[in-house]
Enzyme design. Structure first.
Site, PDB file in Angstrom:
ATOM      1  N   GLU A 189      59.806  23.403  44.135  1.00  0.00           N
ATOM      2  CA  GLU A 189      60.681  22.312  43.712  1.00  0.00           C
ATOM      3  C   GLU A 189      61.731  22.886  42.762  1.00  0.00           C
ATOM      4  O   GLU A 189      61.397  23.324  41.660  1.00  0.00           O
ATOM      5  CB  GLU A 189      59.831  21.215  43.048  1.00  0.00           C
ATOM      6  CG  GLU A 189      60.624  20.065  42.505  1.00  0.00           C
ATOM      7  CD  GLU A 189      61.660  19.527  43.481  1.00  0.00           C
ATOM      8  OE1 GLU A 189      61.313  19.154  44.609  1.00  0.00           O
ATOM      9  OE2 GLU A 189      62.856  19.500  43.100  1.00  0.00           O
ATOM     10  N   SER A 190      62.972  22.867  43.231  1.00  0.00           N
ATOM     11  CA  SER A 190      64.027  23.555  42.466  1.00  0.00           C
ATOM     12  C   SER A 190      64.284  22.918  41.112  1.00  0.00           C
ATOM     13  O   SER A 190      64.643  23.618  40.156  1.00  0.00           O
ATOM     14  CB  SER A 190      65.311  23.605  43.289  1.00  0.00           C
ATOM     15  OG  SER A 190      65.744  22.298  43.599  1.00  0.00           O
ATOM     16  N   CYS A 247      63.906  28.125  50.692  1.00  0.00           N
ATOM     17  CA  CYS A 247      63.909  26.684  50.420  1.00  0.00           C
ATOM     18  C   CYS A 247      64.335  26.391  48.977  1.00  0.00           C
ATOM     19  O   CYS A 247      65.519  26.531  48.667  1.00  0.00           O
ATOM     20  CB  CYS A 247      62.557  26.090  50.785  1.00  0.00           C
ATOM     21  SG  CYS A 247      62.662  24.308  51.067  1.00  0.00           S
ATOM     22  N   ARG A 290      70.423  19.432  48.782  1.00  0.00           N
ATOM     23  CA  ARG A 290      68.969  19.287  48.633  1.00  0.00           C
ATOM     24  C   ARG A 290      68.456  18.205  49.569  1.00  0.00           C
ATOM     25  O   ARG A 290      69.146  17.197  49.780  1.00  0.00           O
ATOM     26  CB  ARG A 290      68.607  18.868  47.210  1.00  0.00           C
ATOM     27  CG  ARG A 290      68.512  19.999  46.227  1.00  0.00           C
ATOM     28  CD  ARG A 290      68.080  19.474  44.868  1.00  0.00           C
ATOM     29  NE  ARG A 290      66.686  19.089  44.837  1.00  0.00           N
ATOM     30  CZ  ARG A 290      66.233  17.976  44.252  1.00  0.00           C
ATOM     31  NH1 ARG A 290      67.049  17.112  43.690  1.00  0.00           N
ATOM     32  NH2 ARG A 290      64.942  17.711  44.258  1.00  0.00           N
ATOM     33  N   ILE A 330      60.365  22.182  55.019  1.00  0.00           N
ATOM     34  CA  ILE A 330      59.657  21.175  54.214  1.00  0.00           C
ATOM     35  C   ILE A 330      60.626  20.620  53.173  1.00  0.00           C
ATOM     36  O   ILE A 330      60.997  21.331  52.227  1.00  0.00           O
ATOM     37  CB  ILE A 330      58.419  21.781  53.518  1.00  0.00           C
ATOM     38  CG1 ILE A 330      57.479  22.430  54.550  1.00  0.00           C
ATOM     39  CG2 ILE A 330      57.683  20.703  52.708  1.00  0.00           C
ATOM     40  CD1 ILE A 330      56.385  23.284  53.928  1.00  0.00           C
ATOM     41  N   ARG A 331      61.037  19.398  53.346  1.00  0.00           N
ATOM     42  CA  ARG A 331      62.056  18.794  52.459  1.00  0.00           C
ATOM     43  C   ARG A 331      63.142  19.815  52.126  1.00  0.00           C
ATOM     44  O   ARG A 331      63.480  20.081  50.986  1.00  0.00           O
ATOM     45  CB  ARG A 331      61.407  18.240  51.180  1.00  0.00           C
ATOM     46  CG  ARG A 331      60.565  16.982  51.457  1.00  0.00           C
ATOM     47  CD  ARG A 331      60.071  16.297  50.186  1.00  0.00           C
ATOM     48  NE  ARG A 331      59.320  17.216  49.346  1.00  0.00           N
ATOM     49  CZ  ARG A 331      59.726  17.657  48.165  1.00  0.00           C
ATOM     50  NH1 ARG A 331      60.862  17.262  47.650  1.00  0.00           N
ATOM     51  NH2 ARG A 331      58.975  18.480  47.478  1.00  0.00           N
ATOM     52  N   HIS A 381      60.657  28.366  55.498  1.00  0.00           N
ATOM     53  CA  HIS A 381      59.597  29.098  54.788  1.00  0.00           C
ATOM     54  C   HIS A 381      58.934  30.150  55.677  1.00  0.00           C
ATOM     55  O   HIS A 381      57.835  29.907  56.186  1.00  0.00           O
ATOM     56  CB  HIS A 381      58.493  28.118  54.377  1.00  0.00           C
ATOM     57  CG  HIS A 381      58.878  27.131  53.341  1.00  0.00           C
ATOM     58  ND1 HIS A 381      58.745  27.363  51.995  1.00  0.00           N
ATOM     59  CD2 HIS A 381      59.368  25.886  53.451  1.00  0.00           C
ATOM     60  CE1 HIS A 381      59.137  26.301  51.315  1.00  0.00           C
ATOM     61  NE2 HIS A 381      59.526  25.390  52.171  1.00  0.00           N
ATOM     62  N   GLU A 440      57.323  32.563  54.773  1.00  0.00           N
ATOM     63  CA  GLU A 440      56.062  32.943  54.121  1.00  0.00           C
ATOM     64  C   GLU A 440      54.901  32.088  54.610  1.00  0.00           C
ATOM     65  O   GLU A 440      53.741  32.439  54.372  1.00  0.00           O
ATOM     66  CB  GLU A 440      56.207  32.869  52.589  1.00  0.00           C
ATOM     67  CG  GLU A 440      56.269  31.470  51.979  1.00  0.00           C
ATOM     68  CD  GLU A 440      57.657  30.828  52.003  1.00  0.00           C
ATOM     69  OE1 GLU A 440      58.552  31.329  52.727  1.00  0.00           O
ATOM     70  OE2 GLU A 440      57.850  29.809  51.313  1.00  0.00           O
TER      71      GLU A 440
HETATM   72  N1  GLN Z   1      63.132  19.752  48.105  1.00  0.00           N
HETATM   73  C1  GLN Z   1      62.782  20.873  47.287  1.00  0.00           C
HETATM   74  C2  GLN Z   1      63.802  21.109  46.198  1.00  0.00           C
HETATM   75  O1  GLN Z   1      64.714  20.417  46.035  1.00  0.00           O
HETATM   76  C3  GLN Z   1      62.635  22.142  48.091  1.00  0.00           C
HETATM   77  C4  GLN Z   1      61.408  22.035  48.978  1.00  0.00           C
HETATM   78  C5  GLN Z   1      60.749  23.331  49.295  1.00  0.00           C
HETATM   79  O2  GLN Z   1      60.949  24.363  48.665  1.00  0.00           O
HETATM   80  N2  GLN Z   1      59.867  23.259  50.258  1.00  0.00           N
HETATM   81  O3  GLN Z   1      63.661  22.036  45.465  1.00  0.00           O
END
Ligand code: GLN
Length: 211
Positions: free
Chosen positions: A61-62, A92, A121, A150-151, A191, A193
């Site tokens: 989560e950034s 991500c 984002r 993922i998001r 991702h 990884e």
């Molecule tokens: N939505 C996340 C963000 O804003 C990133 C998601 C992720 O790293 N899988 O940081």
């Protein structure tokens, strides 16, 4: 014939690659890097950062990473290392951390920057919160890359020095940029990884050999 990065990377063993370990999927990146023949260490402090030759910024989560980087006094030292040419790869949330500009970020969200891109984002929206796709990405080899999103952010716009390495094909996000490189900086919306395909990490390790 072009030797795929994956085939070249395994000879590289003398570099210490840090994984930014404030938050996110640190362990998965460590495994992928070790499989590519480099040593790894976790970066949480300025002392840790000074010891590494390169850095991976994980998914997570950034906004949280941004807050913790400030709290740990790491943000300016990270910017300084990237400015002075340290190779870095962000997946991500890590892509967001490397971006110079963020759309739909928190008002107080900081990034390390260095990549002359604007990222959006959570760009793919709720309907496709998480999805997997096959990407045609010749930089990583001829076989399609199975990518886990993922998001995820996408790259909204790029500066002139930025090379596009992969785009989404098909669907409502058709053509959106999801992997970029600028000099010693590499970033993916997805991702690698989280899959067993090591080609993206191997590509990054091959960038260290060039550095
Ligand atoms: N939505 C996340 C963000 O804003 C990133 C998601 C992720 O790293 N899988 O940081």
């Amino acid at each position: 014939m072009n030797v795929p990065a994956a085939a070249r990377a395994v000879v590289q063993v003398d570099r210490l690659v840090g994984v930014l370990a404030l938050q996110g999927d640190v362990r998965e990146h460590e495994s992928a890097l070790i499989a590519c023949g480099v040593r790894t260490s976790r970066v949480r402090t300025v002392v840790d950062l000074a010891a590494v030759d390169a850095l991976v910024i994980p998914g997570g989560e950034s906004t949280t990473m941004s807050k913790l980087a400030v709290a740990f006094g790491l943000l300016e030292p990270l910017r300084e290392r990237v400015r002075s040419g340290m190779p870095a790869y962000g997946s991500c949330a890590g892509m967001i951390m490397l971006a110079d500009r963020v759309e739909d970020g928190r008002p107080d969200q900081q990034t390390i920057g260095g990549l002359d891109v604007t990222v959006r984002r959570n760009a793919f929206g709720r309907q496709v919160d998480s999805f997997e796709a096959e990407l045609d990405a010749p930089a990583f080899g001829v076989e399609a890359l199975h990518a886990v999103f993922i998001r995820a952010p996408w790259v909204e716009s790029i500066g002139s020095g930025v090379e596009v390495l992969a785009r989404v094909a098909g669907g409502s996000a058709d053509g959106r940029v999801v992997a970029v490189r600028q000099g010693r900086l590499l970033a993916t919306s997805f991702h690698p990884e989280l899959t067993s395909d090591r080609r993206v990490h191997a590509f990054f390790v091959s960038m260290l050999q060039e550095a």
